[in-house]
Design an enzyme around this catalytic site. Structure first.
Site, mmCIF file in Angstrom:
data_model
loop_
_atom_site.group_PDB
_atom_site.id
_atom_site.type_symbol
_atom_site.label_atom_id
_atom_site.label_comp_id
_atom_site.label_asym_id
_atom_site.label_seq_id
_atom_site.Cartn_x
_atom_site.Cartn_y
_atom_site.Cartn_z
ATOM 1 N N SER A 91 10.432 7.788 15.904
ATOM 2 C CA SER A 91 9.184 7.470 16.602
ATOM 3 C C SER A 91 9.484 7.184 18.061
ATOM 4 O O SER A 91 9.946 6.100 18.400
ATOM 5 C CB SER A 91 8.525 6.255 15.936
ATOM 6 O OG SER A 91 8.154 6.588 14.623
ATOM 7 N N LEU A 92 9.230 8.146 18.903
ATOM 8 C CA LEU A 92 9.630 8.033 20.309
ATOM 9 C C LEU A 92 8.511 7.446 21.183
ATOM 10 O O LEU A 92 8.720 6.473 21.890
ATOM 11 C CB LEU A 92 10.058 9.420 20.812
ATOM 12 C CG LEU A 92 10.774 9.460 22.151
ATOM 13 C CD1 LEU A 92 12.092 8.714 22.095
ATOM 14 C CD2 LEU A 92 11.002 10.909 22.587
ATOM 15 N N HIS A 93 7.367 8.067 21.164
ATOM 16 C CA HIS A 93 6.144 7.577 21.835
ATOM 17 C C HIS A 93 6.138 7.538 23.354
ATOM 18 O O HIS A 93 5.083 7.301 23.952
ATOM 19 C CB HIS A 93 5.743 6.177 21.337
ATOM 20 C CG HIS A 93 5.656 6.055 19.859
ATOM 21 N ND1 HIS A 93 5.065 7.010 19.059
ATOM 22 C CD2 HIS A 93 6.105 5.089 19.000
ATOM 23 C CE1 HIS A 93 5.148 6.629 17.796
ATOM 24 N NE2 HIS A 93 5.780 5.487 17.731
ATOM 25 N N ASN A 148 -4.594 6.666 15.555
ATOM 26 C CA ASN A 148 -5.661 6.269 14.634
ATOM 27 C C ASN A 148 -6.138 4.883 15.019
ATOM 28 O O ASN A 148 -5.337 4.040 15.409
ATOM 29 C CB ASN A 148 -5.135 6.246 13.194
ATOM 30 C CG ASN A 148 -4.728 7.627 12.754
ATOM 31 O OD1 ASN A 148 -5.513 8.562 12.785
ATOM 32 N ND2 ASN A 148 -3.467 7.774 12.358
ATOM 33 N N CYS A 208 5.996 -5.707 8.944
ATOM 34 C CA CYS A 208 7.034 -5.035 9.726
ATOM 35 C C CYS A 208 7.385 -5.925 10.907
ATOM 36 O O CYS A 208 6.513 -6.610 11.461
ATOM 37 C CB CYS A 208 6.500 -3.692 10.235
ATOM 38 S SG CYS A 208 7.752 -2.695 11.074
ATOM 39 N N CYS A 215 3.304 8.793 0.791
ATOM 40 C CA CYS A 215 3.776 8.031 1.943
ATOM 41 C C CYS A 215 4.104 6.625 1.443
ATOM 42 O O CYS A 215 3.207 5.870 1.066
ATOM 43 C CB CYS A 215 2.668 8.005 2.990
ATOM 44 S SG CYS A 215 3.075 7.044 4.433
ATOM 45 N N CYS A 234 5.107 -2.735 17.002
ATOM 46 C CA CYS A 234 4.474 -1.668 17.795
ATOM 47 C C CYS A 234 3.022 -2.069 18.062
ATOM 48 O O CYS A 234 2.289 -2.419 17.126
ATOM 49 C CB CYS A 234 4.533 -0.337 17.061
ATOM 50 S SG CYS A 234 6.219 0.169 16.697
ATOM 51 N N CYS A 236 -1.723 7.060 9.433
ATOM 52 C CA CYS A 236 -0.566 6.453 10.091
ATOM 53 C C CYS A 236 -0.960 5.190 10.835
ATOM 54 O O CYS A 236 -1.911 5.205 11.618
ATOM 55 C CB CYS A 236 0.032 7.377 11.138
ATOM 56 S SG CYS A 236 0.494 8.951 10.501
ATOM 57 N N GLY A 245 6.402 -0.817 7.204
ATOM 58 C CA GLY A 245 7.781 -1.261 7.373
ATOM 59 C C GLY A 245 8.690 -0.281 8.065
ATOM 60 O O GLY A 245 8.335 0.872 8.307
ATOM 61 N N GLU A 246 9.883 -0.763 8.371
ATOM 62 C CA GLU A 246 10.895 0.042 9.046
ATOM 63 C C GLU A 246 12.017 0.318 8.027
ATOM 64 O O GLU A 246 12.795 -0.583 7.698
ATOM 65 C CB GLU A 246 11.412 -0.739 10.267
ATOM 66 C CG GLU A 246 12.641 -0.175 10.923
ATOM 67 C CD GLU A 246 12.589 1.335 11.188
ATOM 68 O OE1 GLU A 246 11.571 1.834 11.688
ATOM 69 O OE2 GLU A 246 13.588 2.008 10.856
ATOM 70 N N CYS A 286 0.057 -0.349 16.083
ATOM 71 C CA CYS A 286 0.198 -0.188 14.628
ATOM 72 C C CYS A 286 -0.281 -1.435 13.898
ATOM 73 O O CYS A 286 0.150 -2.548 14.203
ATOM 74 C CB CYS A 286 1.658 0.095 14.291
ATOM 75 S SG CYS A 286 1.975 0.185 12.517
ATOM 76 N N GLU A 323 0.813 -1.220 0.000
ATOM 77 C CA GLU A 323 0.000 0.000 0.000
ATOM 78 C C GLU A 323 0.846 1.269 0.000
ATOM 79 O O GLU A 323 1.887 1.326 0.647
ATOM 80 C CB GLU A 323 -0.895 0.028 1.244
ATOM 81 C CG GLU A 323 -2.003 -0.990 1.176
ATOM 82 C CD GLU A 323 -2.974 -0.882 2.338
ATOM 83 O OE1 GLU A 323 -4.086 -1.400 2.201
ATOM 84 O OE2 GLU A 323 -2.649 -0.290 3.370
HETATM 85 N N1 SAH Z 1 8.627 2.139 11.038
HETATM 86 C C1 SAH Z 1 8.727 3.556 10.917
HETATM 87 C C2 SAH Z 1 7.845 4.156 9.840
HETATM 88 C C3 SAH Z 1 6.419 3.702 9.696
HETATM 89 S S1 SAH Z 1 5.212 4.229 10.892
HETATM 90 C C4 SAH Z 1 8.487 4.209 12.258
HETATM 91 O O1 SAH Z 1 8.133 3.524 13.194
HETATM 92 O O2 SAH Z 1 8.694 5.418 12.373
HETATM 93 C C5 SAH Z 1 5.044 5.968 10.690
HETATM 94 C C6 SAH Z 1 4.525 6.650 11.952
HETATM 95 O O3 SAH Z 1 3.154 6.293 12.239
HETATM 96 C C7 SAH Z 1 5.319 6.253 13.191
HETATM 97 O O4 SAH Z 1 5.614 7.372 13.966
HETATM 98 C C8 SAH Z 1 4.348 5.328 13.891
HETATM 99 O O5 SAH Z 1 4.621 5.212 15.242
HETATM 100 C C9 SAH Z 1 3.031 6.002 13.613
HETATM 101 N N2 SAH Z 1 1.876 5.121 13.880
HETATM 102 C C10 SAH Z 1 1.806 3.781 13.831
HETATM 103 N N3 SAH Z 1 0.575 3.337 14.151
HETATM 104 C C11 SAH Z 1 -0.161 4.428 14.407
HETATM 105 C C12 SAH Z 1 -1.528 4.618 14.766
HETATM 106 N N4 SAH Z 1 -2.370 3.607 14.926
HETATM 107 N N5 SAH Z 1 -1.956 5.895 14.936
HETATM 108 C C13 SAH Z 1 -1.110 6.930 14.769
HETATM 109 N N6 SAH Z 1 0.184 6.801 14.419
HETATM 110 C C14 SAH Z 1 0.660 5.571 14.239
#
Ligand code: SAH
Length: 351
Positions: free
Chosen positions: A224-226, A300, A119, A112, A123, A342, A169-170, A126, A92
């Site tokens: 992506s810190l979170h 999301n 992946c 994007c 996470c 995302c 993916g990463e 995700c 996608e």
């Molecule tokens: N693997 C990479 C790039 C893909 S994800 C990474 O982790 O950065 C791109 C961004 O979307 C990341 O910051 C990820 O944490 C965020 N993301 C993943 N799932 C999400 C969700 N359900 N809602 C909002 N952001 C999300």
């Protein structure tokens, strides 16, 4: 088999010369490749027939993906393409358009792209992370995603203005193919998009970040810190174990120092998990004075039991960061109703 979309212009020249043709023949391939979007070598009419035949004989091809499905959001701003790769694998890609700021200007059109099918980072919030890892994408399969949208936009008299490596993916776990794609896409004789219009988003693979800083590329980095501490981060990103939050921030600082490009920390905000004022203060003191930028992404919906905080709480989180002098924005949400936002990309949705 070698797909032309895998080749750097210099490699294309070498191929042409090795076949006994003049250097300019490379441009007669490159120009149509990035402006006319041919589907097969037989469409490269400027080349002598004999050369076209030879190229086919030697196993050169064009294009590694076909569009199998397309959905557009109600407001028309977000389009998601399902491409099928030559081995049948679905992938996608999303186009997000933003209104032009000036009257009559072109909209910002951000693609994007995905770098892997599935992946391995797991996470918890995700959808891609939850589907598991299938395979790395090849450079030509990453380039193909951009080419499909470039052709789509060209028909509307628009063009690709930005690229974010934030799809499935990463990217830094598929380092070489990702960087090859970036070099082809930014090459002035390739796709020719500005390096500064590209952002790579990573879960934070530190050796990859350090390598990227040495590439002599002016691309933006998003980490992506979170979470502001290791305990919470490991709950959200189970594979984060080898790298601590502190090490990640230090890697971001090194990247900025080496490239001069600002580093963004992405922070998916999840109700009752990482959205409290106390956590906001902890994050603020961690990043204060660092020149870093935080991009808050209210989560999301995916299959998991995670919820987006109320607007009031998002605003409060943002306010705490700002008050401490930490630059902060809330990501403008686009495309969630077509599962194109995302973290919502997983290839079983459309099939
Ligand atoms: N693997 C990479 C790039 C893909 S994800 C990474 O982790 O950065 C791109 C961004 O979307 C990341 O910051 C990820 O944490 C965020 N993301 C993943 N799932 C999400 C969700 N359900 N809602 C909002 N952001 C999300």
């Amino acid at each position: 088999m070698t797909d032309f979309y895998r080749m750097l212009p210099e490699e294309m020249e070498k191929m042409v010369i090795d076949m006994g043709y003049q250097r300019f023949r490379a441009d007669q391939i490159l120009y149509p490749l990035y402006y006319k979007f041919p589907k097969s070598i037989s469409e490269l009419k400027q080349l002598p027939t004999q050369m076209r035949e030879k190229l086919v004989e030697q196993g050169y091809t064009i294009g590694s993906a076909t569009e199998t499905h397309r959905v557009t959001s109600e407001d028309g701003d977000t389009t998601k393409l399902l491409l099928t790769l030559s081995d049948g694998t679905p992938v996608e890609t999303v186009l997000i358009q933003y209104e032009p700021t000036k009257l009559g200007g072109h909209p910002r059109s951000t693609i994007c792209v995905s770098t892997q099918v599935g992946c391995a980072m797991q996470c918890v919030f995700c959808a891609t992370g939850q589907m598991g890892f299938e395979r790395n994408l090849k450079a030509e399969e990453i380039v193909a995603q951009v080419i499909h949208f470039a052709e789509f936009l060209q028909k509307r008299n628009q063009h690709v203005t930005n690229l974010v490596f934030m799809g499935m993916g990463e990217p830094l776990a598929n380092y070489d193919e990702t960087i090859r794609a970036v070099r082809i896409l930014t090459h002035p004789r390739g796709f020719g998009i500005g390096q500064r219009n590209i952002t790579i988003s990573t879960i934070g693979i530190i050796p990859g970040i350090d390598r990227l800083a040495e590439e002599d590329l002016q691309i933006g980095l998003a980490i992506s810190l979170h979470a502001p501490n290791d305990k919470l981060r490991k709950q959200l990103v189970p594979t984060a174990i080898p790298h601590s939050v502190e090490e990640l921030i230090a890697a971001g600082r090194r990247y900025f120092k080496r490239t001069g490009r600002r580093v963004t920390f992405e922070y998916a905000l999840i109700e009752n998990i990482n959205d409290s004022p106390q956590i906001a203060r902890e994050l603020a003191s961690l990043l204060k004075g660092n020149g870093s930028h935080v991009n808050l992404i209210p989560i999301n919906p995916t299959a998991g039991n995670f919820h987006r905080p109320s607007e009031k709480n998002v605003f409060e989180f943002e306010r705490i960061l700002r008050r401490s002098g930490v630059n902060c924005t809330v990501r403008v949400e686009k495309g969630s109703e077509i599962s194109a936002a995302c973290g919502q990309l997983r290839t079983d949705i459309l099939i």
